[in-house]
Write a protein that holds these residues in place. Structure first.
Motif, PDB file in Angstrom:
ATOM      1  N   MET A   1     -13.835   8.355  -5.910  1.00 40.31           N
ATOM      2  CA  MET A   1     -12.687   7.987  -5.125  1.00 40.31           C
ATOM      3  C   MET A   1     -13.073   7.443  -3.715  1.00 40.31           C
ATOM      4  SD  MET A   1     -10.495   6.989  -7.129  1.00 40.31           S
ATOM      5  CE  MET A   1      -9.517   6.221  -5.649  1.00 40.31           C
ATOM      6  N   ALA A   2     -13.494   8.358  -3.041  1.00 44.37           N
ATOM      7  CA  ALA A   2     -13.922   7.921  -1.481  1.00 44.37           C
ATOM      8  C   ALA A   2     -14.955   6.898  -1.650  1.00 44.37           C
ATOM      9  CB  ALA A   2     -14.790   9.172  -0.785  1.00 44.37           C
TER      10      ALA A   2
ATOM     11  N   HIS B   1     -13.219   3.335  -2.167  1.00 44.59           N
ATOM     12  CA  HIS B   1     -12.594   2.925  -1.396  1.00 44.59           C
ATOM     13  C   HIS B   1     -13.606   2.235  -0.336  1.00 44.59           C
ATOM     14  CE1 HIS B   1      -8.800   2.998   1.131  1.00 44.59           C
ATOM     15  NE2 HIS B   1      -9.543   3.051   2.030  1.00 44.59           N
TER      16      HIS B   1
ATOM     17  N   LYS C   1       3.284   1.416   9.001  1.00 44.98           N
ATOM     18  CA  LYS C   1       3.295   2.506   8.101  1.00 44.98           C
ATOM     19  C   LYS C   1       3.858   3.759   8.591  1.00 44.98           C
ATOM     20  CE  LYS C   1      -0.289   2.280   4.532  1.00 44.98           C
ATOM     21  NZ  LYS C   1       0.556   3.019   3.429  1.00 44.98           N
TER      22      LYS C   1
ATOM     23  N   ARG D   1      -1.626  14.863   9.107  1.00 45.77           N
ATOM     24  CA  ARG D   1      -2.292  14.111   9.906  1.00 45.77           C
ATOM     25  C   ARG D   1      -2.011  14.471  11.444  1.00 45.77           C
ATOM     26  NH1 ARG D   1      -2.248   8.196   6.631  1.00 45.77           N
ATOM     27  NH2 ARG D   1      -2.791   9.061   4.818  1.00 45.77           N
TER      28      ARG D   1
ATOM     29  N   ASP E   1      -3.979   2.394  -4.945  1.00 44.27           N
ATOM     30  CA  ASP E   1      -2.557   2.332  -4.421  1.00 44.27           C
ATOM     31  C   ASP E   1      -2.328   1.019  -3.777  1.00 44.27           C
ATOM     32  OD1 ASP E   1      -3.952   2.532  -1.890  1.00 44.27           O
ATOM     33  OD2 ASP E   1      -2.382   3.732  -1.168  1.00 44.27           O
TER      34      ASP E   1
ATOM     35  N   TYR F   1       1.434  13.006   6.196  1.00 44.19           N
ATOM     36  CA  TYR F   1       1.600  12.777   7.644  1.00 44.19           C
ATOM     37  C   TYR F   1       1.692  13.925   8.254  1.00 44.19           C
ATOM     38  CZ  TYR F   1       1.403   7.776   6.629  1.00 44.19           C
ATOM     39  OH  TYR F   1       0.934   6.540   6.417  1.00 44.19           O
TER      40      TYR F   1
ATOM     41  N   ASP G   1       0.947  -1.092  -0.095  1.00 43.05           N
ATOM     42  CA  ASP G   1      -0.001  -0.058  -0.181  1.00 43.05           C
ATOM     43  C   ASP G   1       0.910   1.109  -0.116  1.00 43.05           C
ATOM     44  OD1 ASP G   1      -3.077   0.807   0.750  1.00 43.05           O
ATOM     45  OD2 ASP G   1      -1.619   2.209   1.459  1.00 43.05           O
ATOM     46  N   MET G   2       0.646   2.090  -0.828  1.00 45.21           N
ATOM     47  CA  MET G   2       1.498   3.331  -0.926  1.00 45.21           C
ATOM     48  C   MET G   2       1.071   4.154   0.275  1.00 45.21           C
ATOM     49  SD  MET G   2       3.026   2.593  -3.743  1.00 45.21           S
ATOM     50  CE  MET G   2       3.864   4.420  -3.652  1.00 45.21           C
ATOM     51  N   ASP G   3       2.298   4.911   0.706  1.00 44.47           N
ATOM     52  CA  ASP G   3       2.014   5.936   1.700  1.00 44.47           C
ATOM     53  C   ASP G   3       1.473   7.285   1.432  1.00 44.47           C
ATOM     54  OD1 ASP G   3       3.224   4.015   3.207  1.00 44.47           O
ATOM     55  OD2 ASP G   3       5.367   4.694   2.884  1.00 44.47           O
ATOM     56  N   TYR G   4       0.346   7.730   1.993  1.00 44.78           N
ATOM     57  CA  TYR G   4      -0.253   8.865   1.791  1.00 44.78           C
ATOM     58  C   TYR G   4      -0.213   9.350   0.211  1.00 44.78           C
ATOM     59  CZ  TYR G   4       4.359  11.423   2.048  1.00 44.78           C
ATOM     60  OH  TYR G   4       5.498  11.625   1.915  1.00 44.78           O
ATOM     61  N   PHE G   5      -0.723   8.247  -0.491  1.00 44.39           N
ATOM     62  CA  PHE G   5      -0.911   8.306  -1.855  1.00 44.39           C
ATOM     63  C   PHE G   5      -0.795   9.739  -2.924  1.00 44.39           C
ATOM     64  CE2 PHE G   5      -1.873   6.607  -6.498  1.00 44.39           C
ATOM     65  CZ  PHE G   5      -0.508   6.261  -6.811  1.00 44.39           C
ATOM     66  N   PHE G   6      -2.302  10.123  -2.842  1.00 42.71           N
ATOM     67  CA  PHE G   6      -2.521  11.205  -3.651  1.00 42.71           C
ATOM     68  C   PHE G   6      -1.502  12.257  -3.225  1.00 42.71           C
ATOM     69  CE2 PHE G   6      -6.914  10.621  -4.772  1.00 42.71           C
ATOM     70  CZ  PHE G   6      -6.791   9.320  -5.423  1.00 42.71           C
TER      71      PHE G   6
ATOM     72  N   SER H   1      -9.588  13.914   0.526  1.00 45.01           N
ATOM     73  CA  SER H   1      -9.363  12.684  -0.170  1.00 45.01           C
ATOM     74  C   SER H   1      -8.261  12.043   0.565  1.00 45.01           C
ATOM     75  CB  SER H   1      -8.796  12.898  -1.634  1.00 45.01           C
ATOM     76  OG  SER H   1      -9.880  12.973  -2.449  1.00 45.01           O
ATOM     77  N   THR H   2      -7.189  12.663   0.733  1.00 46.52           N
ATOM     78  CA  THR H   2      -6.015  12.276   1.697  1.00 46.52           C
ATOM     79  C   THR H   2      -5.210  13.488   2.132  1.00 46.52           C
ATOM     80  OG1 THR H   2      -4.526  10.501   2.099  1.00 46.52           O
ATOM     81  CG2 THR H   2      -4.222  11.687  -0.044  1.00 46.52           C
TER      82      THR H   2
HETATM   83  P1  TTP Z   1      -5.141   4.936   1.245  1.00 39.86           P
HETATM   84  O1  TTP Z   1      -4.249   3.722   0.926  1.00 39.86           O
HETATM   85  O2  TTP Z   1      -6.291   4.489   2.296  1.00 39.86           O
HETATM   86  O3  TTP Z   1      -4.492   6.229   2.048  1.00 39.86           O
HETATM   87  P2  TTP Z   1      -3.164   6.801   1.728  1.00 39.86           P
HETATM   88  O4  TTP Z   1      -2.483   6.023   0.673  1.00 39.86           O
HETATM   89  O5  TTP Z   1      -3.756   8.296   1.373  1.00 39.86           O
HETATM   90  O6  TTP Z   1      -2.534   6.727   3.080  1.00 39.86           O
HETATM   91  P3  TTP Z   1      -1.984   5.664   4.000  1.00 39.86           P
HETATM   92  O7  TTP Z   1      -0.548   6.110   3.804  1.00 39.86           O
HETATM   93  O8  TTP Z   1      -2.521   5.440   5.105  1.00 39.86           O
HETATM   94  O9  TTP Z   1      -2.090   4.414   2.667  1.00 39.86           O
HETATM   95  O10 TTP Z   1      -6.015   5.427   0.008  1.00 39.86           O
HETATM   96  C1  TTP Z   1      -5.449   5.601  -1.105  1.00 39.86           C
HETATM   97  C2  TTP Z   1      -5.924   6.815  -1.872  1.00 39.86           C
HETATM   98  O11 TTP Z   1      -7.118   6.986  -2.314  1.00 39.86           O
HETATM   99  C3  TTP Z   1      -5.501   8.099  -1.016  1.00 39.86           C
HETATM  100  O12 TTP Z   1      -4.341   8.711  -1.355  1.00 39.86           O
HETATM  101  C4  TTP Z   1      -6.604   9.175  -1.709  1.00 39.86           C
HETATM  102  C5  TTP Z   1      -7.808   8.024  -2.054  1.00 39.86           C
HETATM  103  N1  TTP Z   1      -8.807   8.344  -0.964  1.00 39.86           N
HETATM  104  C6  TTP Z   1      -9.985   8.893  -1.293  1.00 39.86           C
HETATM  105  O13 TTP Z   1      -9.890   9.593  -2.324  1.00 39.86           O
HETATM  106  N2  TTP Z   1     -10.887   8.911  -0.311  1.00 39.86           N
HETATM  107  C7  TTP Z   1     -10.821   8.216   0.806  1.00 39.86           C
HETATM  108  O14 TTP Z   1     -11.596   8.393   1.788  1.00 39.86           O
HETATM  109  C8  TTP Z   1      -9.796   7.395   1.051  1.00 39.86           C
HETATM  110  C9  TTP Z   1      -9.465   6.439   2.380  1.00 39.86           C
HETATM  111  C10 TTP Z   1      -8.726   7.371   0.057  1.00 39.86           C
END
Ligand code: TTP
Ligand code: MG
Ligand code: MG
Length: 374
Positions: A360-361, A364, A165, A58, A112, A55, A14-19, A51-52
């Motif tokens: 996307m939300a 997810h 993570k 956060r 991601d 850190y 799983d990518m970190d804080y991807f977007f 969306s995201t």
């Molecule tokens: P995640 O993998 O849940 O979160 P993340 O990659 O941003 O952070 P983490 O390091 O905790 O993994 O989701 C992947 C992408 O999906 C995120 O970057 C943006 C999108 N997304 C949304 O658009 N809405 C949401 O509610 C969630 C949970 C994710």
């Protein structure tokens, strides 16, 4: 403790804080600052959601799915960026290609996230080295960090990813489930949302270990078949295979009757009710559908599914009629019916009704539903 009959080694990436990470890559001056990707905050008057965020953001309490106006209250000085879905999808493709280069079987499950089957590595040390190579290549060639979990199945691997993570690799071997998974809150399990967690808490069940130690028939009495599935998961059991291709998204509902049913009127009524719910979710989520599937389980657990594909539609009548027609061959009266389900798949998203962020939300949310065995 029983964990898994056939020994597999599964990795979850799983990518970190991807977007937000992709945004930081594009604009390095953002690094170190709180970054929020989502709807326009309009100085606190904006509607829509986060969306995201990275850190740093956060630390202020900002989270995915939170109203953007709330994020603004928490941290007005953050950098607020709109969702650039095309850019994230391009990055996602390159990451998935890296994973495919290294692992024999890769199943992408969200923009991601992917599962990989690393059973052919032979042991956990070799799987760990493979994960390390993937993490390094993503870092070197994409300038992005990821987290990878390694375990005996998808469930445990995904829990492992979240344990440390960001930018970490975590292994949970079968005999470590007790020590590493049981202390965690039940909310970490697939399909346990706030509501179910609340119900479990009322039953005195807070941790995954509490759940694993609970009596399965008591759980089933309280939660139906979900109770059984949660108990299996709490014991680290999950047999879902890694499948190369992303399962087409679907919307489904099923019920187990309180008492097995032999009355076709009752079944028809239930199919209409289930169709109504599936149809409502499809419409609310801006989906049309092409395939309708009926699922029937008899009292002896013999289970059948039957599908029919129609011209793309969003008609409730067509869904309900198709489900009822598909059920006819099963209404011989020879065996009572224990469970019925209706599923809409081959979904087509009606673009233009929602922003990409909302879309996307939503995807997810759906992807974290407990999978049915449809
Ligand atoms: P995640 O993998 O849940 O979160 P993340 O990659 O941003 O952070 P983490 O390091 O905790 O993994 O989701 C992947 C992408 O999906 C995120 O970057 C943006 C999108 N997304 C949304 O658009 N809405 C949401 O509610 C969630 C949970 C994710
Ligand atoms: Mg992520
Ligand atoms: Mg993810």
């Amino acid at each position: 403790m029983a964990v898994q009959q056939a020994d597999r080694i599964i990795m979850h990436l799983d990518m970190d804080y991807f977007f937000a990470a992709v945004e930081e890559r594009r604009k390095p001056e953002l690094k170190g600052r709180p970054v929020v990707v989502g709807a326009d905050p309009k100085e606190g008057r904006g509607r829509g959601v986060v969306s995201t965020c990275n850190y740093e953001a956060r630390k202020f309490g900002i989270r995915s799915g939170m109203p953007i106006s709330r994020a603004w209250q928490l941290c007005p000085e953050a950098a607020y960026l709109p969702v650039d879905f095309t850019m994230y999808r391009d990055a996602s493709e390159e990451i998935m290609n890296i994973a495919r280069k290294h692992a024999r079987k890769v199943e992408q499950v969200s923009i991601d996230e992917a599962y990989m089957d690393a059973t052919d590595m032979g042991d956990y040390d070799k799987a760990l080295r493979l994960a390390e190579r993937i993490r390094q290549e993503i870092k070197n060639s994409q300038n992005l960090t990821c987290s990878i979990g390694i375990g005996p199945n998808k469930l445990v691997a995904k829990i492992a990813t979240d344990l440390k993570k960001p930018d970490a690799i975590t292994t949970i071997k079968p005999d470590e489930v007790r020590q590493k998974v049981w202390p965690l809150s039940v909310g970490k399990l697939l399909g346990v949302g706030k509501k179910t967690a609340g119900r479990l808490r009322e039953m005195g069940i807070r941790t995954i270990g509490d759940l694993a130690a609970s009596d399965v028939s008591m759980l089933m009495a309280e939660l139906g078949t979900m109770g059984y599935e949660f108990h299996q998961m709490a014991n680290g059991m999950d047999e879902r295979p890694v499948e190369e291709y992303w399962e087409p998204k679907s919307i489904s509902r099923e019920v187990t009757f309180e008492k097995d049913v032999n009355d076709s009127n009752m079944l028809t009524e239930m199919l209409e009710q289930l169709s109504k719910e599936v149809h409502k979710e499809a419409i609310d989520s801006s989906y049309s559908f092409r395939t309708i599937t009926l699922k029937i389980r008899f009292s002896d657990f013999e289970t059948h599914t039957k599908s029919r594909t129609v011209n793309i539609t969003n008609s409730y009548e067509l869904m309900a009629e198709t489900a009822k027609e598909l059920s006819k061959p099963f209404l011989t009266g020879r065996k009572a019916i224990r469970l019925v389900g209706v599923k809409a798949s081959n979904l087509v998203y009606n673009y233009g009704q929602k922003s990409v962020g909302e879309f996307m939300a939503q995807t997810h949310k759906e992807s974290s539903h407990i999978p049915d065995n449809f």
